[in-house]
Design an enzyme around this catalytic site. Sequence first.
Site, mmCIF file in Angstrom:
data_model
loop_
_atom_site.group_PDB
_atom_site.id
_atom_site.type_symbol
_atom_site.label_atom_id
_atom_site.label_comp_id
_atom_site.label_asym_id
_atom_site.label_seq_id
_atom_site.Cartn_x
_atom_site.Cartn_y
_atom_site.Cartn_z
ATOM 1 C CG LEU A 236 -1.708 1.222 1.553
ATOM 2 C CD1 LEU A 236 -2.867 1.292 0.555
ATOM 3 C CD2 LEU A 236 -2.250 1.214 2.973
ATOM 4 C CB ALA A 237 2.442 3.267 1.907
ATOM 5 C CD GLN B 283 7.339 -2.809 0.749
ATOM 6 O OE1 GLN B 283 8.352 -2.220 0.393
ATOM 7 N NE2 GLN B 283 6.975 -3.974 0.260
ATOM 8 C CB VAL B 284 2.148 -0.072 4.919
ATOM 9 C CG1 VAL B 284 0.714 -0.328 5.329
ATOM 10 C CG2 VAL B 284 2.887 0.639 6.047
ATOM 11 C CG ASP C 159 7.101 11.586 12.394
ATOM 12 O OD1 ASP C 159 7.434 12.623 11.799
ATOM 13 O OD2 ASP C 159 7.367 10.443 11.974
HETATM 14 N N1 LIG Z 1 -3.524 2.239 9.870
HETATM 15 C C1 LIG Z 1 -3.353 2.575 8.587
HETATM 16 N N2 LIG Z 1 -4.408 2.621 7.746
HETATM 17 C C2 LIG Z 1 -4.250 2.986 6.468
HETATM 18 N N3 LIG Z 1 -3.069 3.297 5.900
HETATM 19 C C3 LIG Z 1 -1.976 3.272 6.671
HETATM 20 C C4 LIG Z 1 -2.058 2.908 8.053
HETATM 21 N N4 LIG Z 1 -0.818 2.960 8.573
HETATM 22 C C5 LIG Z 1 0.001 3.340 7.572
HETATM 23 N N5 LIG Z 1 -0.685 3.533 6.422
HETATM 24 C C6 LIG Z 1 -0.115 3.962 5.125
HETATM 25 O O1 LIG Z 1 1.240 3.608 5.067
HETATM 26 C C7 LIG Z 1 2.072 4.773 4.921
HETATM 27 C C8 LIG Z 1 3.348 4.582 5.691
HETATM 28 O O2 LIG Z 1 3.048 4.346 7.062
HETATM 29 P P1 LIG Z 1 3.886 4.985 8.251
HETATM 30 O O3 LIG Z 1 3.867 6.456 8.113
HETATM 31 O O4 LIG Z 1 3.389 4.407 9.512
HETATM 32 O O5 LIG Z 1 5.333 4.413 7.895
HETATM 33 P P2 LIG Z 1 6.761 5.002 8.187
HETATM 34 O O6 LIG Z 1 7.758 4.015 7.689
HETATM 35 O O7 LIG Z 1 6.848 5.349 9.617
HETATM 36 O O8 LIG Z 1 6.802 6.303 7.296
HETATM 37 P P3 LIG Z 1 7.490 7.706 7.544
HETATM 38 O O9 LIG Z 1 8.278 7.624 8.825
HETATM 39 O O10 LIG Z 1 8.345 7.930 6.350
HETATM 40 O O11 LIG Z 1 6.330 8.666 7.653
HETATM 41 C C9 LIG Z 1 1.208 5.924 5.390
HETATM 42 O O12 LIG Z 1 1.569 7.137 4.780
HETATM 43 C C10 LIG Z 1 -0.192 5.471 4.979
HETATM 44 O O13 LIG Z 1 -0.423 5.763 3.620
#
Ligand SMILES: Nc1ncnc2c1ncn2[C@@H]1O[C@H](COP(=O)(O)OP(=O)(O)OP(=O)(O)O)[C@@H](O)[C@H]1O
Length: 548
Positions: free
Chosen positions: A129-130, A136-137, A290
């Site tokens: 998804l991202a 990675q999600v 954040d």
């Molecule tokens: N609970 C959720 N529901 C829907 N989408 C989500 C959820 N958690 C994360 N995502 C998606 O995944 C993306 C990345 O998640 P997250 O920000 O937690 O990761 P990260 O590795 O900490 O990113 P960063 O530190 O670069 O912001 C988010 O921008 C969002 O699009």
Amino acid sequence: MSQRISRAYKIAKTFLTYGLDEIIPAHWLPWSLRIGRYGLFWMPNKHKQKPAGERLRLALESLGPVWVKFGQMLSTRRDLLPPDIANELAKLQDKVRAFPGEQAQQLIEKALGLNHIDDAFDDFAVQPLASASIAQVHTARLKQGDDAGAEVVIKVIRPDIRADIDADLRLMETLAGILARHLPDGRRLKPKEVVKEYRKTLLDELDLLREAGNAIQLKRNFENSPLLYIPTVYSDYSRHNVMVMERIDGIPVSDVDTLMAMGVNMKILAERGVEVFFTQVFRDSFFHADMHPGNIFVSRDNPDNPSYLGIDFGIVGTLNREDKRYLAENFLAFFNRDYRKVAELHVDSGWVPAHINVEEFESAIRTVCEPIFNKPLADISFGHVLVNLFNTARRFEMEVQPQLVLLQKTLLYVEGLGRTLYPQLDLWQTAKPFLEKWMKEQLGWRAVVRSVQENAPFWAEKLPEMPTLLYDYLKSHRPQALAQQQLLAQMRDAQQRQSRQIGWAAVTCGLIISTTILYVTEQPLWLVASTAATAVLCGAVLWRRTKS
Ligand SMILES: Nc1ncnc2c1ncn2[C@@H]1O[C@H](COP(=O)(O)OP(=O)(O)OP(=O)(O)O)[C@@H](O)[C@H]1O
């Protein structure tokens, strides 16, 4: 080892081809580094025409996520960097390639001890998804338990990222050491401390169990709140490198066009952002640190009465009771233009040392802050007030307070967000009643009542044990008290004896002196002899007393 050397080579090459060495004038560098620089003649500055800030941003972007994140963090340190460089670094964006979904699936299976992902999840999407710098999600649905069927996201830490991060951090530390030694401003900029702080933040973000814990705490703090919704974390499926949480479906807060098209009340939305922040800081002492727009969404329900959805709880800040009180008082004093009070508060709180000259400090704060009040109140930025205040305080030996830096950074985000949503947002009007109410609760009779209330369960629990505790205390302390009495009596005796000895010594000395005077002035012999005999007698008594 060879990998580390080639990484160091790549970093050196990037720094030199973006001309970052030229930011430090050559005459500040030791001859060894200057010769080294001439030796690397095949790596010239290829971006001479670009300003230093832009060259720094491009260099960090080309070095990858660890450096990009570092630049993002630096961009919030407006207390350390000139504004042009801080603004340029704020443009840094993570551009990271996703890693294969199949690999993510294997990591999840291994972490959760599953034979196959289907054992715990339905509809696992191999396509992410991202994809962000650290994790990675992927989306899926829970298969078992009370929440079977719930839509979830699974966050997985990138494989082998730890080794890369460690290697890059080590290189960063070496570089920070060089800068600290050779930059004339090296001590003030504290490069080593900045990298140390970054190391901690980054390593914390690598631990998803920490993030899960933070999310659970925030959810509890905002249970049933109309302001903010935090998705549920499924702890049973969470490990150090995997976290499973409820999938939210909101509109990214940066998508202002969609929010407008949906008829969201932007004024309320902006004010609620400020309220969420102040609630987290002043009520809970636990804030999401954040809060960049990518981590904040707006609920699709109730556009008239909108609420936020938050994600990404890797970085949180906490403040102790004293910090909160001084902060609230600082804001109130500042907005009442009472700079004397602001200066005194900085000393009282221990943020600046007590030996500084309060008058000079007050005058420095006035010089920096008074122009801010030339603007209408609605245009004043709390974040910049803090930046200016801390910059001034640093000249008066204020040490960097990491919790305040985090708070200042979050405040800048919140303000930026609020003003994007609703440019006329009057932050002071939104925050003032909040701060005043909080101050009232902290001081005066309410605070006493609350403290009694807070401690009541402790005393209620201990009260039935009181007679036993008292009896035990007296019993255990009786022999001690007797021993103390004996010691006291002995000391009193010794003291009396000593003063008697001093008396005899004085008389003996007096008689010896008298005998000498009588003898020298040729007085009758019988008088000299009897005085001498009395002196000998007294001396004998003194000798006996000292011996006994
Ligand atoms: N609970 C959720 N529901 C829907 N989408 C989500 C959820 N958690 C994360 N995502 C998606 O995944 C993306 C990345 O998640 P997250 O920000 O937690 O990761 P990260 O590795 O900490 O990113 P960063 O530190 O670069 O912001 C988010 O921008 C969002 O699009």
